[in-house]
Design a protein around this motif. Sequence first.
Motif, PDB file in Angstrom:
ATOM      1  N   MET A 216       0.607  -1.351  -0.005  1.00  0.00           N
ATOM      2  CA  MET A 216       0.050   0.088   0.258  1.00  0.00           C
ATOM      3  C   MET A 216       0.651   1.007   0.079  1.00  0.00           C
ATOM      4  O   MET A 216       0.904   1.803  -0.818  1.00  0.00           O
ATOM      5  CB  MET A 216      -0.781  -0.149   0.785  1.00  0.00           C
ATOM      6  N   LEU A 217       2.433   1.139   0.706  1.00  0.00           N
ATOM      7  CA  LEU A 217       3.148   2.345   0.434  1.00  0.00           C
ATOM      8  C   LEU A 217       3.762   2.561  -0.780  1.00  0.00           C
ATOM      9  O   LEU A 217       3.674   4.024  -1.146  1.00  0.00           O
ATOM     10  CB  LEU A 217       3.668   2.306   1.780  1.00  0.00           C
ATOM     11  N   ARG A 219       2.133   1.586  -3.046  1.00  0.00           N
ATOM     12  CA  ARG A 219       1.289   1.714  -4.095  1.00  0.00           C
ATOM     13  C   ARG A 219       0.507   3.960  -4.116  1.00  0.00           C
ATOM     14  O   ARG A 219       0.255   4.248  -5.449  1.00  0.00           O
ATOM     15  CB  ARG A 219       0.136   1.437  -4.407  1.00  0.00           C
ATOM     16  N   LEU A 220       1.040   4.117  -3.304  1.00  0.00           N
ATOM     17  CA  LEU A 220       0.921   6.003  -2.605  1.00  0.00           C
ATOM     18  C   LEU A 220       2.755   6.379  -3.606  1.00  0.00           C
ATOM     19  O   LEU A 220       2.272   8.090  -3.012  1.00  0.00           O
ATOM     20  CB  LEU A 220       0.973   6.152  -1.752  1.00  0.00           C
ATOM     21  N   CYS A 222       5.656   5.537  -2.108  1.00  0.00           N
ATOM     22  CA  CYS A 222       6.750   5.881  -0.773  1.00  0.00           C
ATOM     23  C   CYS A 222       7.428   5.401  -1.165  1.00  0.00           C
ATOM     24  O   CYS A 222       7.958   4.097  -2.239  1.00  0.00           O
ATOM     25  CB  CYS A 222       6.051   5.323   0.456  1.00  0.00           C
ATOM     26  N   PHE A 316      -5.435   2.188   8.154  1.00  0.00           N
ATOM     27  CA  PHE A 316      -4.696   2.474   7.003  1.00  0.00           C
ATOM     28  C   PHE A 316      -4.559   3.292   5.527  1.00  0.00           C
ATOM     29  O   PHE A 316      -4.599   4.172   5.402  1.00  0.00           O
ATOM     30  CB  PHE A 316      -3.497   1.416   6.351  1.00  0.00           C
ATOM     31  N   ALA A 317      -6.002   2.422   5.525  1.00  0.00           N
ATOM     32  CA  ALA A 317      -6.491   3.128   3.990  1.00  0.00           C
ATOM     33  C   ALA A 317      -6.842   4.606   4.482  1.00  0.00           C
ATOM     34  O   ALA A 317      -7.695   5.450   3.768  1.00  0.00           O
ATOM     35  CB  ALA A 317      -7.765   1.800   3.912  1.00  0.00           C
ATOM     36  N   ARG A 321      -2.962   7.049   4.582  1.00  0.00           N
ATOM     37  CA  ARG A 321      -3.243   6.951   3.074  1.00  0.00           C
ATOM     38  C   ARG A 321      -3.192   8.221   2.997  1.00  0.00           C
ATOM     39  O   ARG A 321      -2.320   9.314   2.432  1.00  0.00           O
ATOM     40  CB  ARG A 321      -4.248   6.130   2.330  1.00  0.00           C
ATOM     41  N   LEU A 325      -0.848  11.116   1.518  1.00  0.00           N
ATOM     42  CA  LEU A 325      -1.378  11.927   0.371  1.00  0.00           C
ATOM     43  C   LEU A 325      -0.923  13.390   0.130  1.00  0.00           C
ATOM     44  O   LEU A 325      -0.120  14.575  -0.868  1.00  0.00           O
ATOM     45  CB  LEU A 325      -2.265  11.440  -0.228  1.00  0.00           C
ATOM     46  N   LEU A 409      -9.761   3.330  -1.894  1.00  0.00           N
ATOM     47  CA  LEU A 409      -8.706   2.915  -0.477  1.00  0.00           C
ATOM     48  C   LEU A 409      -6.931   3.102  -1.032  1.00  0.00           C
ATOM     49  O   LEU A 409      -5.977   2.720   0.007  1.00  0.00           O
ATOM     50  CB  LEU A 409      -9.651   2.339   0.119  1.00  0.00           C
ATOM     51  N   LEU A 410      -7.223   2.534  -1.578  1.00  0.00           N
ATOM     52  CA  LEU A 410      -6.111   1.244  -2.274  1.00  0.00           C
ATOM     53  C   LEU A 410      -5.013   1.470  -3.792  1.00  0.00           C
ATOM     54  O   LEU A 410      -4.034   2.028  -3.769  1.00  0.00           O
ATOM     55  CB  LEU A 410      -6.112   0.151  -2.435  1.00  0.00           C
ATOM     56  N   GLU A 411      -5.413   3.125  -3.865  1.00  0.00           N
ATOM     57  CA  GLU A 411      -4.868   4.016  -5.380  1.00  0.00           C
ATOM     58  C   GLU A 411      -3.635   4.918  -4.843  1.00  0.00           C
ATOM     59  O   GLU A 411      -3.829   5.258  -3.912  1.00  0.00           O
ATOM     60  CB  GLU A 411      -6.274   4.770  -5.539  1.00  0.00           C
TER      61      GLU A 411
END
Length: 411
Positions: A216-217, A219-220, A222, A316-317, A321, A325, A409-411
């Motif tokens: 997830m990180l 995907r953002l 990081c 997290f989401a 998240r 962002l 939420l995962l974008e």
Amino acid sequence: MNRPLKSLDDALAELLAHAVPPTATQAVSTFDADGRVLAQDCVSALHVPPQDNSSMDGYAVRRADVPAAGRVLPVSQRIAAGSAGEPLQSGTAARIFTGAPVPEGADAILMQEDCEALADQGSVRINAVPQPGQWIRRAGEDITRGAVVLARGSRLSPAELGLAASIGLHVLQVARRPRVALFSTGDELVMPGEVPPEQMRPGAIYNSNRFFLRAMLQRLGCEVTDLGIVPDRRDATVQALRSASADHDLILTSGGVSVGEEDHIKPAVESLGRLDLWQIAMKPGKPFAYGQIPRAEGAAHFMGLPGNPVSSFLTFALLVRPFVLRLQGVQDVAPRSIAARADFSWPKADKRREFLRVRHNAAGGLDLFANQSSGVLTSAAWGHGVVDNPAGQTIASGDTVRFIAFSELLE
């Protein structure tokens, strides 16, 4: 004494107030900017398209020359995309192709299906009466010179990259990637591949949180430093935090944010900086920690997530998240929701705001995963998203509910 529960909205607002983007930016190739966040506006130096052009293969004409269908006109020129024609002579037509500039004097395009090239190829019969501006794309129809095409704080997707390229930008100024240190705490944790299932000691579990949190990180956008599993010892936890704070913007942990004797995160962070332990009025995901660890310049942010996998996933989401962002300069960090029909009943209201794992069914409604426990990660893999159910709210089959897709939420 029991702490009052903090609402999710209040917790998020407090977090975002701390999320000050770093001033450092990077220049990256437009080819490599997918997922990055713009650090400055993209302003167009030209019209797009740059001049009137044809949206069809056909013939450019003066409407005055075609008062009725069946008119035959000589073809005076041929204009392909990438070339420029001559001014259109009165009483003639120009063979033109999609994307080609419209010649001066022409005020309509006839698609080739409405025309008939005559045998000598030197003339064309026009079988329809053209309308003003027909099949002409006007200069600046998409973008006008001086327009802000992409605003600072925009997160770039493939469509935005194409838009930037369409105004000639081959390099974009973007926010620096957040540097995040990730580790888990817990002597019960075992990494997949280290011990086969049949040799697991009593009480041991595989560390699933580390895998989805890291993904997830990334995907953002990081830069993630994975510090692995830190032993349940105060000295080991302090050392991991001290080392990570030196060169990371955020330290993210999973587990150990309760107040038990083996939960060392709280005293470890407090020995180095400050920590707030929050009880969030959300289910799953009640325990959450935020703090800061000072360093030579500024401070590293600290966030501690609960250890149960669904609790960790959703906190997290819904909290980490948007924080990450905002660290990159994104202003609109709220996930979009839609109204949907519940094809299930939820008869027992909870005092906390609930996030129920659901999936779409063939009838256009939402089905509920049978086991909504915070330890059942199967529900997140099975589901398409969550129903955001307010505190004290029951749900009857057929009710309209607020649905948030995991893709948001995962974008």
